[in-house]
Design an enzyme around this catalytic site. Structure first.
Site, short mmCIF file in Angstrom:
data_model
loop_
_atom_site.label_atom_id
_atom_site.label_comp_id
_atom_site.label_asym_id
_atom_site.label_seq_id
_atom_site.Cartn_x
_atom_site.Cartn_y
_atom_site.Cartn_z
N LEU A 54 2.49 -11.91 -12.19
CA LEU A 54 1.71 -10.64 -11.61
C LEU A 54 0.94 -9.91 -12.56
CD1 LEU A 54 1.34 -8.88 -9.19
CD2 LEU A 54 2.96 -7.47 -10.43
N GLU B 159 -9.61 -4.57 2.82
CA GLU B 159 -9.11 -3.78 4.06
C GLU B 159 -8.42 -2.73 3.75
OE1 GLU B 159 -9.17 -4.81 7.38
OE2 GLU B 159 -10.01 -6.88 7.01
N ASP C 222 -0.37 8.49 -3.92
CA ASP C 222 -0.95 10.02 -3.87
C ASP C 222 0.31 10.70 -3.29
OD1 ASP C 222 -2.43 12.48 -3.93
OD2 ASP C 222 -3.73 11.85 -2.32
N HIS D 59 6.14 13.05 -10.08
CA HIS D 59 5.65 12.31 -11.05
C HIS D 59 6.49 11.18 -11.48
CE1 HIS D 59 1.85 14.10 -10.47
NE2 HIS D 59 2.27 15.10 -11.33
N ARG E 257 -9.68 9.25 1.85
CA ARG E 257 -10.54 9.00 1.01
C ARG E 257 -10.47 8.22 -0.09
NH1 ARG E 257 -8.69 13.68 -1.72
NH2 ARG E 257 -8.09 15.19 -0.13
N GLU F 29 -10.68 12.93 -13.47
CA GLU F 29 -10.85 14.28 -12.48
C GLU F 29 -9.33 14.94 -12.96
OE1 GLU F 29 -12.14 11.77 -10.51
OE2 GLU F 29 -13.94 12.37 -11.56
N SER G 20 -11.55 8.93 -3.51
CA SER G 20 -11.61 9.69 -4.78
C SER G 20 -12.03 8.92 -5.95
CB SER G 20 -10.20 10.21 -4.93
OG SER G 20 -9.48 10.78 -3.69
N TRP H 251 -7.84 15.81 -15.31
CA TRP H 251 -7.76 16.49 -16.63
C TRP H 251 -7.76 17.89 -16.26
CZ3 TRP H 251 -6.20 14.04 -20.67
CH2 TRP H 251 -6.61 12.70 -20.95
C1 V07 Z 1 2.05 7.77 -13.59
C2 V07 Z 1 3.70 7.72 -11.72
C3 V07 Z 1 3.39 7.13 -10.39
C4 V07 Z 1 2.72 8.22 -9.52
C5 V07 Z 1 1.35 8.46 -9.84
C6 V07 Z 1 1.09 9.51 -11.01
C7 V07 Z 1 2.28 9.53 -11.87
C8 V07 Z 1 3.41 4.41 -14.40
C9 V07 Z 1 2.53 4.55 -15.31
C10 V07 Z 1 2.16 3.64 -16.52
C11 V07 Z 1 0.74 3.82 -16.76
C12 V07 Z 1 0.61 2.90 -17.84
C13 V07 Z 1 1.31 1.84 -18.13
C14 V07 Z 1 2.69 1.89 -17.73
C15 V07 Z 1 2.96 2.76 -16.96
C16 V07 Z 1 2.01 5.80 -15.12
C17 V07 Z 1 0.58 7.84 -15.31
C18 V07 Z 1 1.17 8.28 -14.49
C19 V07 Z 1 -0.34 8.50 -16.09
F1 V07 Z 1 0.97 0.87 -19.15
N1 V07 Z 1 3.42 5.56 -13.52
N2 V07 Z 1 2.48 6.54 -14.10
N3 V07 Z 1 0.93 6.62 -15.74
N4 V07 Z 1 2.88 8.34 -12.42
#
Ligand code: V07
Length: 258
Positions: free
Chosen positions: A149, A225, A38, A55, A212, A85, A214, A87
Site C-alpha cells: 500500500l 464515487e 473530519d 487529533h 463538501r 487553510e 474543502s 494554519w
Molecule cells: C494528523 C490525525 C488524523 C486525523 C486528522 C488530523 C490530525 C497522521 C499524520 C501523519 C502525517 C504524515 C506522516 C505520518 C503521519 C498526521 C497531521 C495530523 C498533521 F508521514 N495523523 N495526522 N498529520 N491527525
C-alpha cells in the site's frame, strides 16, 4: 487479571472482520481511496476534552484504517491530514498537529515497514516546520522500496494552489520549448499535479457529516464515487471502511448492469 469474556469477544470480532475481508475481496476493491478525516475537534468537545485529544485519537484510527486498506489490497490511500487553510487555527493546536507525523511514525513506522507500506506525502513542504518534514522524509526513505500500500499523506495541501502551480509550470515549459501547447491534454496536465505518480481516487470518504470537498483534489475527483458519513473520524472503524467499500462495489455492479 485476564477477563475471559472480553478476550473471547475480541477473538469473535477479529474472526468476523477476517470473514468480511474475504467476502469483500471477491469483488473489485477500489484501487485508490482518499479520505477527509473530519470531526476530531467535535469528538473531543463532546467529551469535554481539548481539541488536541481528538487529533491524537484520530491518529490511532489512521493506523487501523491503513492496516485494513492494505489487507483489502487497496493500492493507494490518500489522507487529508492538514490543509493550507488549517494554519488559521490557534497556534497551540497547529503546533500540536505539526508534531503528529513524528508521533505517528515514532510509534508505527516499524509496523509499516513490516507490512510493506510505502509512505509518501503531497503538499507544500516549504512552510512546514523542518522537524515535521524531516520525520516524513525519513519515513519516505525508509519505505521507498516497499511495494505494498502507498500511504499518501496530504500535508499542507490545497487543490486550487496545486492547480494554479501546475498551470504556471505548463506555461513555463511551453515558453522554454519543453512542451508544445498542442500536446497539452488532460493526461499531460495531470502529470503536473502533486498526484502525478498516482491514479485518480476511485472512492472518496468524508467523515463527520460535512458534504463538501474543502479544496481537496478538485481535479482528481472528477469521476470518483463519494461516500459521506455522520461518524466522527476518531469513531471511524474497520466496519465503516468495509461499509464504504461494499457500497462502492454495489454502485459499480449497478452501473455494470446497464
Ligand atoms: C494528523 C490525525 C488524523 C486525523 C486528522 C488530523 C490530525 C497522521 C499524520 C501523519 C502525517 C504524515 C506522516 C505520518 C503521519 C498526521 C497531521 C495530523 C498533521 F508521514 N495523523 N495526522 N498529520 N491527525
Amino acid at each position: 487479571m485476564l477477563d475471559k469474556r472480553k478476550f473471547w469477544k475480541k477473538q469473535d470480532e477479529s474472526y468476523e472482520l477476517q470473514d468480511q475481508i474475504i467476502s469483500i475481496k471477491k469483488q473489485p476493491v477500489p484501487s485508490h481511496i482518499a479520505i477527509i478525516m473530519d470531526g476530531n475537534g467535535r469528538w473531543a468537545k463532546k467529551r469535554a476534552l481539548p481539541r488536541i485529544a481528538g487529533h491524537h485519537e484520530g491518529m490511532k484510527v489512521v493506523r487501523k484504517i491503513t492496516k485494513l486498506a492494505n489487507e483489502l489490497g487497496v493500492k493507494t490511500l490518500t489522507l487529508y491530514a492538514f490543509s493550507t487553510e488549517n494554519w488559521k487555527r490557534p497556534k497551540m493546536e497547529v503546533d500540536y498537529l505539526m508534531k503528529l507525523p513524528e508521533e505517528f511514525l515514532g510509534s508505527f513506522l516499524p509496523e509499516l515497514i513490516e507490512e510493506n507500506v510505502r509512505v509518501e506525502m503531497m503538499g507544500y513542504r516549504d512552510s512546514l516546520p523542518s522537524h515535521t518534514v524531516n520525520a516524513v522524509e525519513k519515513a519516505m526513505r525508509d519505505t521507498q522500496n516497499n511495494n505494498g500500500l502507498v500511504l499518501n499523506f496530504a500535508l499542507n495541501y490545497g487543490s486550487r494552489s496545486e492547480i494554479l502551480d501546475a498551470v504556471k509550470s505548463v506555461l513555463n515549459d511551453c515558453k522554454s520549448g519543453i512542451l508544445n501547447e498542442n500536446e497539452l491534454n488532460e493526461e499531460v496536465f495531470s502529470s503536473y499535479l502533486m498526484t502525478s505518480k498516482h491514479e485518480d481516487p476511485d472512492l472518496l470518504i468524508r467523515t463527520s457529516g460535512e458534504i463538501r470537498l474543502s479544496n481537496f483534489m478538485l481535479w482528481q475527483l472528477a469521476y470518483t464515487e463519494f461516500w459521506f458519513t455522520e461518524v466522527l473520524w476518531p469513531d471511524f472503524s474497520e466496519k465503516h471502511l468495509i461499509e464504504a467499500v461494499r457500497e462502492f462495489q454495489n454502485r459499480q455492479r449497478r452501473f455494470g448492469g446497464v
